[in-house]
Design an enzyme around this catalytic site. Structure first.
Site, mmCIF file in Angstrom:
data_model
loop_
_atom_site.group_PDB
_atom_site.id
_atom_site.type_symbol
_atom_site.label_atom_id
_atom_site.label_comp_id
_atom_site.label_asym_id
_atom_site.label_seq_id
_atom_site.Cartn_x
_atom_site.Cartn_y
_atom_site.Cartn_z
ATOM 1 N N HIS A 3 0.859 -1.187 0.000
ATOM 2 C CA HIS A 3 0.000 0.000 0.000
ATOM 3 C C HIS A 3 0.890 1.231 0.000
ATOM 4 C CE1 HIS A 3 -3.033 2.938 1.295
ATOM 5 N NE2 HIS A 3 -3.934 2.064 0.918
ATOM 6 N N ASP A 11 -7.790 -4.248 -0.483
ATOM 7 C CA ASP A 11 -8.340 -4.504 -1.809
ATOM 8 C C ASP A 11 -8.288 -5.987 -2.159
ATOM 9 O OD1 ASP A 11 -8.878 -1.765 -2.543
ATOM 10 O OD2 ASP A 11 -6.721 -1.488 -2.661
#
Length: 434
Positions: A308, A368
């Site tokens: 991320h 995600d």
């Protein structure tokens, strides 16, 4: 007590200014450069605004190094495991958790606003049946502004809160209609005997000809997923909503701008890319080949759903949702056609948590990765993933819009630039150009 400052000197002139340092509750201090242009005739440049605080905010705090995410001071772990999306939306809007009485009043207000105008429903017919759901979401949300353009006074606090409630109430209705339009099924009206998430799922999956049975684990997983996506500080879409709203545009138009930004694969489209990756891998036996490609510096291939930009530690949202993900998968029919895809995902997760290559680079599975798997397990098509993200993030967007409109330093956004084009030159008539 004298406040802390940073001294900035223009070496070409020798002129010096003192810039105040502001400290928040948590996080890195910020240097106030408001006087930089006035005193030294200079601006700062920060591509992507990665080291620029665009606002003061009391809504969300995240620490990517430590893996911390707080909404109004409450840890995301506590909210995701003990609260509901509707309660979290109240917290984001109002700054405090509601009392039992306040929550009942809020829930009733949301239910009172959850229908959309019948004329707006006709707007869907202007889209092809195979239009991308996010393109419809952008257009319909923007069109909804036309129904509230006269009654929305952005200078009036009651009008601002009313439109915030309307947005949160209507997003599941709009999102479900986007889905129904794509599959050619009739729209389902809201059922106020149901809770917020139950109503969303009923409008998505029910049909007029037969009853629809809600699965408790599916409802719980989706509720938790919505909480985890409700807000995430000053990301690209939230910043877009603030910038569009700073012109005093209709707030629903500003939200539509945020949805447009979220559509990008680098932002809200990441969970959609995860499922595309799993389908490309195709079989567990193919995983080593794709892992090798990801490790090869000469190969541009990247595994989606790992690492991320902000979190340099494990994404706290991923830690929470991974448990729900496994529960949903364990509850699935073992003969489900989705089972092979889920087996690929679980094997990738295992490798990422044990392989030194991933561990050293802190390429942990992110939110995600898991959200895409859960949405697919709930029979939600891949192209609808970002629509669910938009429905959840609307709570954070409108909370940021409210905060911006109440800020005493409110002003229209106007970023600067470093011009690197041609020097001044004179126009030459076309017949005289070489």
């Amino acid at each position: 007590m004298k406040s802390e400052t940073v001294t900035i000197t223009d070496n070409s002139t020798g002129k010096t200014i003192e810039c105040p340092i502001h400290k928040g509750t948590y996080g890195a201090p910020v240097i106030d450069t408001a006087s930089l242009y006035k005193e030294l005739g200079m601006f700062t440049i920060d591509p992507g605004f990665t080291t620029t605080a665009s606002c003061r905010s009391a809504i969300t705090y995240l620490d990517g190094e430590q893996g911390v995410l707080l909404h109004r001071g409450y840890p995301i772990e506590q909210l995701a495991n003990e609260s509901s999306f509707l309660e979290v939306s109240y917290l984001l809007l109002h700054g405090e958790l509601p009392t039992a009485t306040e929550f009942v009043e809020y829930e009733n207000q949301i239910k009172n606003y959850n229908n959309v105008h019948e004329h707006l429903m006709r707007f869907f017919n202007g889209y092809r049946y195979d239009a991308h759901p996010m393109s419809i979401m952008v257009g319909v949300t923007g069109a909804m502004a036309s129904f509230y353009h006269e009654t929305t006074n952005v200078k009036n606090s009651e009008d601002r809160m009313r439109i915030a409630h309307r947005l949160i109430a209507k997003m599941p209705n709009i999102g479900s209609k986007v889905y129904k339009h794509g599959i050619g099924e009739p729209f389902i009206y809201p059922d106020n005997s149901l809770g917020y998430i139950e109503n969303l799922m009923n409008m998505m999956f029910a049909v007029p000809s037969q009853p629809f049975e809600l699965h408790p684990k599916a409802v719980a997983a989706l509720d938790q997923l919505m909480i985890l996506h409700a807000d995430h500080e000053q990301n690209a879409s939230t910043s877009t909503v603030r910038l569009a709203g700073s012109s005093e545009a209709n707030p629903l138009a500003a939200i539509s701008a945020g949805i447009s930004t979220l559509w990008g694969k680098a932002h809200g489209g990441a969970n959609e890319a995860v499922l595309e990756m799993l389908e490309e891998i195709g079989d567990v036996k193919n995983i080593p080949k794709f892992i090798a490609r990801a490790k090869d510096k000469e190969d541009s291939y990247r595994l989606m759903g790992f690492g991320h930009r902000v979190y340099k530690n494990f994404d706290p949202r991923a830690t929470i949702i991974s448990k729900a993900c496994h529960e949903v998968l364990d509850d699935m029919d073992q003969n489900s056609e989705l089972r092979p895809l889920m087996q690929i995902a679980m094997e990738l997760e295992k490798i990422a948590l044990e392989d030194e290559y991933f561990i050293q680079r802190k390429l942990y599975p992110n939110v995600d990765f898991y959200s895409g798997i859960i949405l697919r397990a709930l029979s939600i098509p891949t192209n609808m993933f970002t629509v669910f993200f938009a429905m959840a993030r609307s709570a954070g967007w409108i909370a940021n819009w409210l905060e911006m409109m109440e800020d005493p330093d409110f002003r229209i956004g106007r970023p600067r630039q470093l011009y690197i084009g041609s020097e001044r030159r004179d126009y030459v008539a076309m017949d005289k150009r070489g």
